[in-house]
Design an enzyme around this catalytic site. Structure first.
Site, mmCIF file in Angstrom:
data_model
loop_
_atom_site.group_PDB
_atom_site.id
_atom_site.type_symbol
_atom_site.label_atom_id
_atom_site.label_comp_id
_atom_site.label_asym_id
_atom_site.label_seq_id
_atom_site.Cartn_x
_atom_site.Cartn_y
_atom_site.Cartn_z
ATOM 1 N N CYS A 48 1.485 14.422 -29.648
ATOM 2 C CA CYS A 48 0.299 13.999 -30.386
ATOM 3 C C CYS A 48 -0.867 13.893 -29.396
ATOM 4 C CB CYS A 48 0.517 12.632 -31.041
ATOM 5 S SG CYS A 48 1.769 12.648 -32.334
ATOM 6 N N ALA A 49 -2.021 14.401 -29.783
ATOM 7 C CA ALA A 49 -3.197 14.308 -28.922
ATOM 8 C C ALA A 49 -3.653 12.857 -28.808
ATOM 9 C CB ALA A 49 -4.325 15.184 -29.459
#
Length: 140
Positions: A48-49
């Site tokens: 996940c960014a």
């Protein structure tokens, strides 16, 4: 926290992505905060960014427990996506979770096609993490 049926129903009334985007953010605001001591590297979702944490609480039958999930994110829209993922999976038996592909549901409500590739990948990482936790618990 809204149920999955409520979320699907609400999405059906929202015509444009801006309204849906605001609704996802509202869902995130309704998500209970994850205590700081649970925001550990072990609970962090890789891929996940944004920062995303998921915590699993198995209950009942050790061979096919009901899994209760808690989650959080440091980004508003992602926190809303966490709320949708939790509404999809939390409170179900591990065997049911392992076989449930949330992306069918997300596609039906028009969520996936409007997400950036980074957010879509993050969403996939959350779903994969939950389904893997379920598979491990069914196999245990």
């Amino acid at each position: 926290m809204a149920s999955l049926d409520e979320i699907i129903d609400d999405f059906s009334f929202l015509d444009d992505w801006e309204d849906r985007y605001r609704y996802v953010i509202e869902l995130g605001k309704g998500l209970p905060d994850l205590p700081d001591d649970m925001k550990t590297s072990a609970n962090k979702v890789m891929g996940c960014a944004s920062q995303v944490w998921l915590v699993t609480h198995p209950e009942g039958d050790p061979e096919n427990p009901v899994l209760i999930f808690e989650g959080d994110s440091d980004a508003h829209i992602v926190r809303g996506l966490v709320a949708i993922v939790l509404a999809t999976y939390s409170g179900k038996r591990a065997s049911e979770i392992a076989g449930l592909d949330a992306f069918d549901i997300f596609s039906k409500i028009g969520l996936v096609e409007n997400l950036s590739s980074q957010r879509s990948n993050g969403l996939r990482s959350m779903v994969n993490r939950i389904r893997e936790e379920a598979r491990v618990r069914v196999a245990a």
